[in-house]
Design an enzyme around this catalytic site. Structure first.
Site, mmCIF file in Angstrom:
data_model
loop_
_atom_site.group_PDB
_atom_site.id
_atom_site.type_symbol
_atom_site.label_atom_id
_atom_site.label_comp_id
_atom_site.label_asym_id
_atom_site.label_seq_id
_atom_site.Cartn_x
_atom_site.Cartn_y
_atom_site.Cartn_z
ATOM 1 N N LEU A 502 4.942 15.471 19.054
ATOM 2 C CA LEU A 502 5.840 13.871 19.553
ATOM 3 C C LEU A 502 6.556 13.249 18.956
ATOM 4 O O LEU A 502 6.413 12.308 19.406
ATOM 5 C CB LEU A 502 5.373 14.061 20.971
ATOM 6 C CG LEU A 502 5.383 15.162 22.016
ATOM 7 C CD1 LEU A 502 4.841 15.176 23.506
ATOM 8 C CD2 LEU A 502 6.930 15.776 22.044
ATOM 9 N N ALA A 680 10.308 9.333 21.245
ATOM 10 C CA ALA A 680 11.393 9.695 20.742
ATOM 11 C C ALA A 680 11.840 10.414 19.440
ATOM 12 O O ALA A 680 12.769 10.836 19.723
ATOM 13 C CB ALA A 680 12.441 8.291 20.370
ATOM 14 N N HIS A 681 11.027 11.535 18.839
ATOM 15 C CA HIS A 681 10.352 12.582 18.199
ATOM 16 C C HIS A 681 9.994 13.333 18.858
ATOM 17 O O HIS A 681 8.879 13.810 18.462
ATOM 18 C CB HIS A 681 10.529 12.007 16.465
ATOM 19 C CG HIS A 681 10.366 10.578 16.192
ATOM 20 N ND1 HIS A 681 10.035 9.120 15.368
ATOM 21 C CD2 HIS A 681 12.000 9.957 16.519
ATOM 22 C CE1 HIS A 681 10.616 8.791 14.953
ATOM 23 N NE2 HIS A 681 12.035 8.671 15.734
ATOM 24 N N GLN A 682 10.740 14.233 18.940
ATOM 25 C CA GLN A 682 10.188 16.300 19.311
ATOM 26 C C GLN A 682 10.428 16.886 18.165
ATOM 27 O O GLN A 682 11.613 17.395 17.801
ATOM 28 C CB GLN A 682 10.664 16.405 20.283
ATOM 29 C CG GLN A 682 10.302 15.547 21.966
ATOM 30 C CD GLN A 682 11.405 14.579 21.509
ATOM 31 O OE1 GLN A 682 12.419 14.244 21.275
ATOM 32 N NE2 GLN A 682 11.376 12.744 21.851
#
Length: 749
Positions: A502, A680-682
């Site tokens: 994440l 904001a990054h998965q």
């Protein structure tokens, strides 16, 4: 606001009806909680100086108003009932029900609910505002009733988000003037952006009915037949792509460019630059997964993921950082994935950067990036410019709500434009339900063969299902949606939904009064991410050469308020008056721990001790940077409002404060203090592996279980990237898409 925008992004409740299903007693309790979170206050309680460009009348209005006023409690209940996990809804409704009764109030509030008058025990809404505030301050710290603390944290986030993002039909919120916030009214768009670039390839189901959809699809050149007996529209094409973001957009472009008929399914809607309003509330509602309020199952982490044509690329913060060499080396050597050591991948990164217009200069940085750069320079730390997919003079703080100037080059402005020019069709407002699988008889080693997708339109006027049959199927819904779709289709690989990374984020902040700082501007102005500082690792054998990266976030007033610690109503209103000059820095780590998402909307995740140590180093470095840049006060988002006034402590005391900063667990943890993380990054939830024990897909992106089913999004990345992953996702997608083209060539032989 801009006068012209899409009706869905304009704001103002269209029908004035709320359908949340809460009882009147529950709503009374909810309104009384909202009043405590943001209460009306007498002007003599105001202790801080207002900003020069804010009138005393505007401050007085804000000081006297309350979040208990209509329609805020109803908006909170609406968001809660429509957007939240069922466990959270049940917990909060139980708490509200208890607080509506005298006995329940006594159980949750103790002696503070006692009164000298009959009936001697008050329910929560009948208690004085001062006593209710003391109760909620107790809930905030109490380690023995963590479910109640979680309920408070949830309601605090929703209440403040609803209050500061609510707008009337004119796109205005009367509280914004007091806090110095305004929405850009810039109407000047580049000529090339005035139109809808995807118009000739778009079929928007929200404008269709059962009787028109077949004709609309046929007019786009698709082979469509009606199965009236089963109420299904059958569509035939060469390739079906589920999702239109960084992975799906690239795949659609490459496959259509090779001469294949491509259909793209996107459950979100299509908005062109002229449609964007830059209004935080309506934009989050329409452009983000779950309206931007998607929480992990324990509410420890809030996740941001795009849900519109263009996916995350339409709403991200423009950072275009190539995959670090150390990461490519790890993936090729430790994970035995040769793709990442090839010239093919390096060439793909160059192709991607060229297509989306990446530039490496920035003519003028916004306030927060000025803070980051100055603080680093004063400390002798290295600070780099961040490449962006826009021009060097792009000075837009609204790109997180869709770029209204049309300068940021998301997939909806680049790859999908190419795809539409090559005959691709994009169906919006349409959600894939499952992949169509059959037993495989051709001896490829895969038990199943994928024949396409079964999907449904989200418009109530289209009741027919869509059965889209294709030679290849590409899942590109992102790391949160691809695994649940594969599992619901019957795939069993143990890696599906696991290994979720994440890039967890915590924030630090510094207050810079205009009167004492040479840095000009407000936190919502200018390019969102134009500078980055990398906190180096001291251990050459570490998981990464970088312990954390420090960047700057986009924070509209709703997001700022939701994440800001609440200590009291007075303190919170004072924080909001300082909103435009409270610079934030985000600490992002390349997480070694991983979570899982096997059911849509249900994300489980917990940081490892290794990750917490890296987060601590990043937070402490960020505080040093803020102080060095000239902040008069610095702090974190820890639940107790952890902060210090820089000019009132010695250097040793300041160092002790910084050394005391470390990441906490979530609100459900037994500790007194806690954090809310964001992501904001998965990545990685359907990862690529050298065999089916190591990954859900092979090095070509093809499922180990189903022939013809490929994954082409962030979920196939082997680990976390450690930097903003857009270039990595698009470059990997470019390579995978070309291998899908090769697969189709072999299939035709």
């Amino acid at each position: 606001m801009r006068k012209e925008c899409h009706p869905l992004l304009r704001g103002g409740r269209k029908d004035n009806k709320f359908r949340q299903g809460f009882s009147s007693s529950e709503m009374e309790s909810l309104a009384s909680i909202c009043e405590v979170i943001l209460p009306p206050l007498p002007m003599d309680a105001l202790k801080i100086k207002k900003h020069d460009d804010v009138s005393i009348e505007d401050v007085e209005f804000f000081w006297n108003t309350s979040a208990s006023h209509y329609p805020i409690p109803h908006e909170v209940a609406e968001i809660l009932s429509k957007r939240s996990l069922i466990e959270a809804v049940i917990l909060i409704r139980v708490v509200l029900w208890l607080l509506a009764t005298r006995l329940g109030t006594f159980l949750l509030c103790g002696l503070l609910c006692f009164s000298e008058k009959w009936p001697f025990i008050n329910n929560f809404s009948s208690m004085s505002l001062k006593k209710r505030e003391r109760v909620m301050q107790w809930w905030l710290k109490n380690r023995f009733i963590t479910p109640i603390r979680l309920a408070f944290a949830y309601l605090k986030v929703l209440c403040l988000f609803a209050y500061f993002t609510w707008v009337d039909e004119n796109g205005d919120n009367p509280a914004w003037k007091a806090i110095g916030y305004e929405v850009s009214a810039d109407e000047k768009l580049p000529n090339s952006s005035n139109g809808r670039l995807l118009e000739k390839g778009i079929v928007e189901t929200m404008h269709e009915t059962n009787s028109t959809l077949q004709q609309s699809l046929t007019e786009k050149g698709l082979n469509v037949t009606l199965d009236s007996r089963n109420n299904i529209l059958k569509v035939k094409c060469d390739a079906i792509v589920v999702g239109s973001g960084c992975g799906g957009g690239v795949a659609a472009s490459v496959l259509s460019g090779a001469g294949h008929k491509v259909v793209v399914l996107e459950k979100g809607n299509y908005f062109a630059p002229r449609d964007y309003s830059s209004l935080e509330g309506p934009s989050m509602d329409q452009l983000y997964e779950t309206g931007g309020i998607l929480a992990s199952v324990d509410s420890r982490i809030l996740l941001l993921a795009g849900s519109t044509v263009g996916g995350g690329s339409a709403v991200n913060w423009s950072a275009c950082i190539k995959t670090p060499h150390e990461v490519l080396k790890e993936w090729s050597e430790n994970h035995n994935l040769s793709l990442f050591s090839t010239s093919e991948y390096l060439s793909a990164m160059e192709t991607v950067c060229e297509r989306i217009g990446v530039t490496e200069s920035c003519t003028h940085e916004g306030f927060q990036n000025q803070v980051l750069r100055k603080g680093c320079q004063n400390l002798g730390l290295k600070v780099d410019y961040v490449p962006r997919n826009s021009s060097g003079n792009h000075f837009c703080g609204s790109c997180g709500y869709g770029c209204p100037k049309g300068e940021k080059q998301g997939t909806q402005d680049t790859w999908l434009v190419d795809a539409v020019e090559n005959g691709a069709v994009i169906i919006t407002g349409c959600k894939a339900e499952r992949f169509l699988l059959e037993n495989n008889r051709n001896g490829s080693g895969r038990k199943k063969k994928c024949l396409g997708v079964l999907a449904k339109a989200l418009s109530s006027r289209v009741t027919m299902k869509l059965q889209i049959e294709a030679k290849v199927t590409i899942s590109a819904g992102g790391a949160l949606l691809t695994p649940p779709l594969m599992i619901s289709s019957g795939l069993k690989n143990k890696n599906i939904g696991k290994n979720l990374h994440l890039h967890p984020v915590l924030m630090t902040w510094g207050y810079f009064p205009e009167s004492t700082s040479e840095l000009k501007g407000k936190i919502f102005e200018g390019g969102i991410i134009t500078s980055v500082h990398k906190v180096p690792s001291r251990d050459s054998n570490s998981y990464s050469d970088t312990r954390a990266i420090i960047e700057t976030p986009s924070l509209g007033p709703g997001s700022f308020a939701s994440l800001c610690p609440w200590e009291s109503g007075l303190d919170f209103k004072e924080r909001m008056l300082n909103y435009p000059r409270t610079a934030h820095l985000i600490t992002i780590i390349r997480d070694k721990a991983c979570g899982q998402v096997t059911t849509e909307g249900r994300v489980s995740y917990k940081l490892s001790a290794f990750d917490k140590e890296n987060m601590k180093c990043g937070l402490q470095q960020a505080l040093r940077i803020l102080k060095a840049a000239g902040a008069v006060e610095v702090g974190t988002h820890r639940s107790d409002g952890q902060r210090v006034k820089c000019g009132e402590v010695s250097e040793n005391e300041m160092a002790e404060f910084i050394d005391s900063v470390c990441p906490m667990e979530g609100a459900l943890s037994p500790g007194e203090n806690w954090n809310i993380y964001t992501s904001a990054h998965q990545m990685g939830s359907c990862r690529m592996g050298m065999n089916e024990k190591e990954g859900a897909v092979d090095e070509n992106g093809e499922s180990w279980e189903a022939q013809g089913l490929f994954v082409c999004d962030a979920s196939l990345l082997p680990t976390a990237v450690g930097v903003n992953p857009m270039i990595t996702i698009q470059s990997t997608a470019y390579c995978i898409s070309n291998r899908v083209v090769d697969y189709l060539k072999r299939d035709q032989i």
